[in-house]
Scaffold this active site. Structure first.
Site, PDB file in Angstrom:
ATOM      1  N   GLY A  12       0.791  -1.216   0.000  1.00 18.51           N
ATOM      2  CA  GLY A  12       0.000   0.000   0.000  1.00 18.51           C
ATOM      3  C   GLY A  12       0.824   1.267   0.000  1.00 18.51           C
ATOM      4  N   ILE A  13       1.997   1.227   0.623  1.00 24.15           N
ATOM      5  CA  ILE A  13       2.929   2.357   0.561  1.00 24.15           C
ATOM      6  C   ILE A  13       3.850   2.205  -0.634  1.00 24.15           C
ATOM      7  CG2 ILE A  13       4.826   3.557   1.737  1.00 24.15           C
ATOM      8  CD1 ILE A  13       3.580   2.624   4.399  1.00 24.15           C
ATOM      9  N   ARG A  82      -1.143  -1.292   9.850  1.00 27.12           N
ATOM     10  CA  ARG A  82      -1.796  -1.227  11.152  1.00 27.12           C
ATOM     11  C   ARG A  82      -3.304  -1.336  10.969  1.00 27.12           C
ATOM     12  NH1 ARG A  82      -2.342   3.256  15.258  1.00 27.12           N
ATOM     13  NH2 ARG A  82      -1.736   4.677  13.583  1.00 27.12           N
ATOM     14  N   ARG A  88       1.445   0.677  17.143  1.00 26.66           N
ATOM     15  CA  ARG A  88       2.677   0.434  16.397  1.00 26.66           C
ATOM     16  C   ARG A  88       3.518  -0.645  17.089  1.00 26.66           C
ATOM     17  NH1 ARG A  88       1.696   5.873  15.172  1.00 26.66           N
ATOM     18  NH2 ARG A  88       1.941   6.374  12.975  1.00 26.66           N
ATOM     19  N   ASN A  95       6.612  -7.239  11.929  1.00 21.67           N
ATOM     20  CA  ASN A  95       7.479  -6.481  11.027  1.00 21.67           C
ATOM     21  C   ASN A  95       8.963  -6.578  11.347  1.00 21.67           C
ATOM     22  OD1 ASN A  95       5.225  -5.718   9.651  1.00 21.67           O
ATOM     23  ND2 ASN A  95       5.176  -3.624  10.392  1.00 21.67           N
ATOM     24  N   ASP A 151       4.972  12.908  10.140  1.00 23.87           N
ATOM     25  CA  ASP A 151       4.568  13.696  11.308  1.00 23.87           C
ATOM     26  C   ASP A 151       4.653  15.187  11.011  1.00 23.87           C
ATOM     27  OD1 ASP A 151       4.271  11.294  12.773  1.00 23.87           O
ATOM     28  OD2 ASP A 151       6.420  11.259  13.164  1.00 23.87           O
ATOM     29  N   ARG A 154       1.758  16.021   8.594  1.00 19.68           N
ATOM     30  CA  ARG A 154       0.485  16.150   9.314  1.00 19.68           C
ATOM     31  C   ARG A 154       0.424  17.442  10.121  1.00 19.68           C
ATOM     32  NH1 ARG A 154       0.463   9.920  11.064  1.00 19.68           N
ATOM     33  NH2 ARG A 154      -0.971   9.118   9.476  1.00 19.68           N
ATOM     34  N   HIS A 180       8.472   8.349  16.282  1.00 22.93           N
ATOM     35  CA  HIS A 180       7.431   8.214  15.256  1.00 22.93           C
ATOM     36  C   HIS A 180       6.273   7.344  15.747  1.00 22.93           C
ATOM     37  CE1 HIS A 180       5.642   8.334  11.329  1.00 22.93           C
ATOM     38  NE2 HIS A 180       5.816   7.040  11.099  1.00 22.93           N
ATOM     39  N   MET A 230       1.750   8.451   3.662  1.00 30.51           N
ATOM     40  CA  MET A 230       3.086   7.970   4.013  1.00 30.51           C
ATOM     41  C   MET A 230       3.965   7.871   2.776  1.00 30.51           C
ATOM     42  SD  MET A 230       5.089   7.073   6.505  1.00 30.51           S
ATOM     43  CE  MET A 230       6.513   7.712   5.641  1.00 30.51           C
TER      44      MET A 230
END
Length: 331
Positions: A12-13, A82, A88, A95, A151, A154, A180, A230
């Site tokens: 997805g990233i 997630r 996380r 991961n 971060d 955002r 993070h 991201m």
């Protein structure tokens, strides 16, 4: 001209990140690796008329080494996303093993590459990569980065929304330090490029920045996490690294790095923090060798000092978790 490898390129990233990298004229090679679908992603991207030659590899027949061969920048977004109710830290159990294996591939194939870690939890996965590189005799703290740019993205976006000025959206910059995840994310709102409007609930704004990822997880209703934002943030940081490799000076970007990457700057920051930490997200000046300078926090207010103090114990725990995964695997 730079070759970039993306490990986890079909995810997805990884897919939107790879698309953005393909559009960068400074990227001449794009090595994509994942356990599924990578040849298809590579074929799709290869139809875009930009200089980067795209090659996609799967796990069999040394695919990881093939994707990494000749890479100067390695970006690692691999891992599971997630899900609702998952922190996380919950991601770590899954991961950590993925990141360890990919880091071993980097050490064996392109040990001098700049390594940009996106895989969560970054506070722990970056120490894992460091330990793997140390064990292989290839650790250079100047070339290992945890990508915390989301971060900043955002924080800057949320402040721009409060200003109610559409033209400010692309110009607001809010420094974010610490780590993070959750309380380790420390926005320095007092250093925002644009003063906040009066009457803003600072506690609510800080909380939104720290837990902004939860908004996306909830909105996607179990179907994913923050992938597009991201990918954008990862690309923004990768572009800065590529520019530095190509000789551009004066580039400063936030990143979760080893304080040993700049002994003088790291020591000054540790003194400012009042404790020793191996890793911390700070504003970092980049050059062709990686980290050129680690900046201190500068003038922060009392509220921000409390946020930094609250972040430190969590960061220490996260860093230890990463070390222990490699050094004490029985745990």
């Amino acid at each position: 001209m730079v070759k970039v490898a993306v490990l986890g390129a079909a995810g997805g990233i990884g897919q939107p990140l790879s698309l953005l990298l393909k559009t960068n004229p400074s990227v001449t090679g794009l090595g994509l690796y994942d356990i599924v679908n990578t040849p298809g992603v590579a074929a799709d991207l290869s139809h875009i008329a930009t200089p980067a030659k795209v090659e996609g590899y799967l796990q069999p027949n040394g695919g990881l080494a093939k994707a990494l061969t000749g890479a100067e920048v390695v970006i690692i977004p691999a891992g599971v996303p997630r899900k609702p109710g998952m922190t996380r830290d919950d991601l770590f159990k899954i991961n950590a093993g993925i990141v360890r294996g990919l880091a071993e591939g980097v050490a064996d194939t392109c040990p001098k590459a700049f390594v940009l870690v996106i895989s969560n939890p970054v506070n722990s996965t970056v120490p894992i990569v460091a330990e793997v590189l140390k064990a292989k005799g290839h650790y250079d703290p100047k070339r290992l980065f945890g990508v915390t740019t989301l971060d900043v993205v955002r924080a800057s976006t949320f402040v721009a929304e409060l200003l109610k000025d559409p033209s400010a959206a692309s110009s607001v910059v809010v420094p974010v330090v610490g780590g993070h995840s959750g309380v380790t994310i420390v926005p320095l709102l007092s250093q925002s490029s644009h003063p906040l409007p009066s009457g803003v609930d600072l506690d609510a704004l800080v909380h939104r920045i720290q837990f902004g990822g939860d908004e996306v997880v909830k909105a996607k209703d179990g179907a994913g996490s923050a992938t597009l934002s991201m990918a954008y943030a990862g690309y923004e940081f990768a572009c800065k690294v590529i520019k530095a490799i190509n000789g551009e000076k004066g580039i400063v970007a936030p990143s979760y790095v080893s304080l040993a990457a700049d002994s003088a700057g790291g020591e000054a920051l540790a003194n400012e923090l009042g404790t020793s930490l191996e890793f911390f997200s700070a504003r970092v000046e980049l050059d062709a060798q990686g980290v050129a300078k680690i900046h201190t926090l500068g003038n922060i207010n009392e509220s921000e000092k409390k946020l930094v103090a609250a972040a430190i114990p969590e960061l220490k725990t996260n860093i230890t978790t990463g070390h222990d995964f490699i050094q004490k695997p029985s745990l």
